[in-house]
Write an enzyme that holds these catalytic residues in place. Sequence first.
Site, PDB file in Angstrom:
ATOM      1  N   GLY A 268       0.832  -1.195   0.000  1.00 10.25           N
ATOM      2  CA  GLY A 268       0.000   0.000   0.000  1.00 10.25           C
ATOM      3  C   GLY A 268       0.867   1.245   0.000  1.00 10.25           C
ATOM      4  O   GLY A 268       2.062   1.200   0.316  1.00 10.25           O
ATOM      5  N   CYS A 269       0.278   2.369  -0.339  1.00  8.61           N
ATOM      6  CA  CYS A 269       1.042   3.603  -0.443  1.00  8.61           C
ATOM      7  C   CYS A 269       1.568   4.056   0.923  1.00  8.61           C
ATOM      8  O   CYS A 269       2.758   4.308   1.087  1.00  8.61           O
ATOM      9  CB  CYS A 269       0.207   4.703  -1.100  1.00  8.61           C
ATOM     10  SG  CYS A 269      -1.428   4.944  -0.372  1.00  8.61           S
ATOM     11  N   TYR A 270       0.662   4.143   1.919  1.00  2.79           N
ATOM     12  CA  TYR A 270       1.122   4.555   3.256  1.00  2.79           C
ATOM     13  C   TYR A 270       2.165   3.585   3.808  1.00  2.79           C
ATOM     14  O   TYR A 270       3.217   4.025   4.293  1.00  2.79           O
ATOM     15  CB  TYR A 270      -0.058   4.651   4.222  1.00  2.79           C
ATOM     16  CG  TYR A 270      -0.949   5.856   4.054  1.00  2.79           C
ATOM     17  CD1 TYR A 270      -0.455   7.149   4.153  1.00  2.79           C
ATOM     18  CD2 TYR A 270      -2.319   5.704   3.826  1.00  2.79           C
ATOM     19  CE1 TYR A 270      -1.288   8.256   4.019  1.00  2.79           C
ATOM     20  CE2 TYR A 270      -3.158   6.809   3.695  1.00  2.79           C
ATOM     21  CZ  TYR A 270      -2.644   8.078   3.797  1.00  2.79           C
ATOM     22  OH  TYR A 270      -3.470   9.166   3.681  1.00  2.79           O
TER      23      TYR A 270
ATOM     24  N   THR B 156       4.319   1.762   2.379  1.00  2.00           N
ATOM     25  CA  THR B 156       5.622   1.924   1.730  1.00  2.00           C
ATOM     26  C   THR B 156       6.422   3.045   2.387  1.00  2.00           C
ATOM     27  O   THR B 156       7.591   2.876   2.751  1.00  2.00           O
ATOM     28  CB  THR B 156       5.435   2.219   0.232  1.00  2.00           C
ATOM     29  OG1 THR B 156       4.781   1.103  -0.384  1.00  2.00           O
ATOM     30  CG2 THR B 156       6.760   2.467  -0.461  1.00  2.00           C
TER      31      THR B 156
END
EC number: 1.2.1.38
Lengths: 344, 344, 344, 344
Positions: free
Chosen positions: C147-149, C151
């Site tokens: 997921g973006c967060y 990472t």
Amino acid sequence: MKIGIVGASGYGGLELIRLLHQHPEVEQIDLFTSSEEGSMFSAKYPHTLTLYDRALKGINEDSLSSCNVVFASTPAGVTSELLPPLISEERRLIDLSGDFRLKDPAVYKHWYKKEPAPIEVIEQATYGLTEWNRDAIRQACLLANPGCYPTAVLLSLLPLIKERLIDPTQLVIDAKSGVSGAGNTPSQMTHFSETNENLSIYKIHAHQHIPEIEQAIEQFANASIAVTFTTHLVPMTRGIMTTSYAPVYEGITEEDLLNCLQETYQSSPFVRVMQDATKFCTKQVYGSNFCDIHVKLDRRTNRATIISVIDNVVKGAAGQAIQNMNIQMELDETTGLTHVPLFI
Amino acid sequence: MKIGIVGASGYGGLELIRLLHQHPEVEQIDLFTSSEEGSMFSAKYPHTLTLYDRALKGINEDSLSSCNVVFASTPAGVTSELLPPLISEERRLIDLSGDFRLKDPAVYKHWYKKEPAPIEVIEQATYGLTEWNRDAIRQACLLANPGCYPTAVLLSLLPLIKERLIDPTQLVIDAKSGVSGAGNTPSQMTHFSETNENLSIYKIHAHQHIPEIEQAIEQFANASIAVTFTTHLVPMTRGIMTTSYAPVYEGITEEDLLNCLQETYQSSPFVRVMQDATKFCTKQVYGSNFCDIHVKLDRRTNRATIISVIDNVVKGAAGQAIQNMNIQMELDETTGLTHVPLFI
Amino acid sequence: MKIGIVGASGYGGLELIRLLHQHPEVEQIDLFTSSEEGSMFSAKYPHTLTLYDRALKGINEDSLSSCNVVFASTPAGVTSELLPPLISEERRLIDLSGDFRLKDPAVYKHWYKKEPAPIEVIEQATYGLTEWNRDAIRQACLLANPGCYPTAVLLSLLPLIKERLIDPTQLVIDAKSGVSGAGNTPSQMTHFSETNENLSIYKIHAHQHIPEIEQAIEQFANASIAVTFTTHLVPMTRGIMTTSYAPVYEGITEEDLLNCLQETYQSSPFVRVMQDATKFCTKQVYGSNFCDIHVKLDRRTNRATIISVIDNVVKGAAGQAIQNMNIQMELDETTGLTHVPLFI
Amino acid sequence: MKIGIVGASGYGGLELIRLLHQHPEVEQIDLFTSSEEGSMFSAKYPHTLTLYDRALKGINEDSLSSCNVVFASTPAGVTSELLPPLISEERRLIDLSGDFRLKDPAVYKHWYKKEPAPIEVIEQATYGLTEWNRDAIRQACLLANPGCYPTAVLLSLLPLIKERLIDPTQLVIDAKSGVSGAGNTPSQMTHFSETNENLSIYKIHAHQHIPEIEQAIEQFANASIAVTFTTHLVPMTRGIMTTSYAPVYEGITEEDLLNCLQETYQSSPFVRVMQDATKFCTKQVYGSNFCDIHVKLDRRTNRATIISVIDNVVKGAAGQAIQNMNIQMELDETTGLTHVPLFI
């Protein structure tokens, strides 16, 4: 005064509430809705908590009848049915939609792609461009409040066309608006990731405000023309700027243009004609009812550039509606509208 | 190829670095500065860390002489002195400032309020509007890369004026730009709190790109006109849209306009003529070297509205400069410039 | 290489296309859709005109089977059914959704409020946090892209937790994201007029990325903790910043923290540890695959503040997915990802 | 009342003018400047045309002495010399800078890097955190109006610390501000092209508001702690959100936290404690004097997240200053401050 607002949950309604909340002559504001009856307004819009902790009322003739003034801020096509039964000398109806602005039902149908209001009702409606129609507004039971773009365009162009300083047959109007003009319903066009850091053009030659502008130029400046008008979406929430171009007639100077505008509006507190404008921008009217106008003559081409800025939800909608109400109620027209713009 | 960039710390220089970094034929890029010699580029611009951890070099003829291509991206008035001594058949000089664009020194002086370059140097300079001047560009030792506004305006209007489809004598150009066009020096005009959520108009009829547009219309479309041109500052960083208005000549249809544009650019990979454009916006070219064009004829007024969008720092500056370099180096003109726009 | 992208019309898919278009080893990209089969991609996204003028394909096993690599960029709950039949040693499946990230189906169900994928498929999935799992990624047939967060959070915290420099039991993570993380479906939360000039907090303690962060801390840093994690919506399109707070263990200095981070990532070209950071911001990685990290020790409280920035659609989604594909295809992991950030 | 504003051309002064213009008890507002004496205020700020067409006055004791209330909105280090001679029982001095907030001159010198005001003057100054210090404010001749960040932080945390519901020794405060907090002087940090579409962190552990927060926690909540405090710059003009994290003491529930906040502020019209907050954002207080607070307990970590939003130039500066003036003048504290927030 007892005020009713129909369509209170849209941005027009929201701004009426913001402005009327500080209006010294308003005693009570009732909010009406067709779809959310009973729900708390401050639950939908938490920023009104402690200010409007009251339930939305369903739309019915009885409760609306008890209001002195009814503002309708609904999508096009709604008030053409809703308002006619409420017309009465004891009540002022101020419609912020486009339903009663166009005198010719065929024109409405062509541009709005909707059924027009009954012709006999349209005939009773008065166009609420405050600075140009105060006497009629004072008497009007049914007021058609102007569109946002037409307000900016007309206030800046009518004096120059009426006094025959510019040639309206070559008139080109390039209009730019913030996104709040699109209302509160999410769409791809108002989706942040596609609107932010982006400038779009939309409804080229096809905006429903075109016939409204042309009709008002005929009514107030006595010129029958077709305008070229395009609209752009600017990545900001509030604000409209219209940049209009037209050749001046032989011998006309920049000073003539400025003088004409200044004389026209010398008794109009909300229209400011700016002589110098190294910095001329939408934020100079942000949150206020001002319309600021600037004009420059291009001596190389003999063409005038006329610029006008308004806050689209104030002077372009709720603010002008309240200004009209003030006139109808025999109040000073600035009552409750003396906000200093939020320049920052 | 060995590349030198003068004025590397401005936005034009920064974008040259971004684009040249991915160019397959570039071996080395040296950065030159008049004021920050010795300082690390990645200290000033941390986003280039690990990519450009090297010191800025002082400007001197020797080090510049060793470059095959020198890009100059400095404020107006600098390269008129800096570049002339470097002119040579062994080196390509590509100037992104306005110093060598205008053929008439008096015109330069009038609009730029600066001393012009020597007339014999100006005469050697070639105007780098890629799609209209490829043959001359290929030979040029000194290239005057076009301004951002002229690029968008000319690519969209030249075909229609040249083919006598629109009447240029009534041409009105309403231009809008993002803030990066103002460069990297802070000022009140670029101060976030006064620029954000705001739309301004500036340099009304007074922008120095006006004579550049008029000169190119004469050179490439054989029409001698004066244009009305205004510029607006839009609260976004990148992007230019120009909306131009002109009457069409008798009998001309929208299809004629579209066909003319499409035929003109059928072999130009960076110019895209859009037939349908329900959504036409600056972000469709963001970060890329495209110029997208759309045209609509208003049958009510017989006036055409011609819209053009570019990324001002790419096609309007660094990208077009590299496209020109590619042509000069006998490379495919798209080399290193095949970016898909960042629509979001 | 022949690439297939499922869910191509979402922002993850769009960014895969942008990046893969410039990838030197990619021969063909096919776009698959469940709902828009047959429609032209460039009609939906005009910015891809002349780049992707091809029709979207319907999702069926046959056409997907002919791809060497399949990227799936669909909403949660879709790939848990779609991908399992495609698992094969001859094909790499890279899933950008959250469907295969969480090893415990009950945890998935609790946080995603959806049915989990079959446990035997989940067990085959490899977590694609590139810098921490290269060997497993190289072998993986089914890759769960982070997921973006997570990472941004994990890259900045894992080294410090693993090396026992900070106390993770008091870890607080304050995360901020641009709006593109919400995808391309319009909603009130992404409606420009309510998002612009506004900062919101959302999903307080309730974001589905929380268990992903905790699971990875356990897997890679061998610490079993519960984190306090909140998420904010920032009025910008791209970018994530995570600001994390934790006490350091006795005797640990700021230099220890920096050294630990620098040593961990000395062979990781996309992670940049910044020693000095007077200016530390999301734009320094805009449009690129970098994750930049900075750390500061507050000597007054003995607490470290660890900051991490990524472009959420690149390193937080499509970029990391391609980086993983590069590893799987035995390419240099930077292939096709060497973009200089668009700082402006 | 006759009002004087020193430093009228900064954003604090500008907002004082905006708010005082609608204040029913204000008769006259004089604007004072050290650098622009004689210039028209509406020339510098055209949005005040027709509202403030008057010249700025030079700063001298005589003209300032004739004011009942003097607001000083100057950069740090100015009022420590300017105001002391004006102290008198007949006049109220309200200083919006940080010069008189910190009781310990050494602390001021350390954090502000400037010479402190004379200790005997500092001792006379009263800290103007309205909701916590009304009695002292009523008497104060010299008022130190709180900083923007401290206002948001303290209003949300003081009740919970004072009532021993959260453990302040582990307090972490993550603060986010719009750009107007940086004032009206252009700099790289406020340069649109580098601030727009960007989120930055700045002054990590080093913001001069840290000692102000700690001093007030000691004064009003009787706890002596060091806080971890970081500040972020959000791409918007107005608004502050502070997200604070602290463990709750054994047995404390979310309801306890909410009740404590609600009871504390039940007689404070400008502090709104929100029980439900699916949407909690800075725009819900935009342009208004509200401070909205929300709290959520993370049961997994037993840590509370406390969120507070204000408009930094209203409740964080000019609005709170006027609220304090109202108290001093024995007016209702909401006088002239009853604005509905501009949610859109």
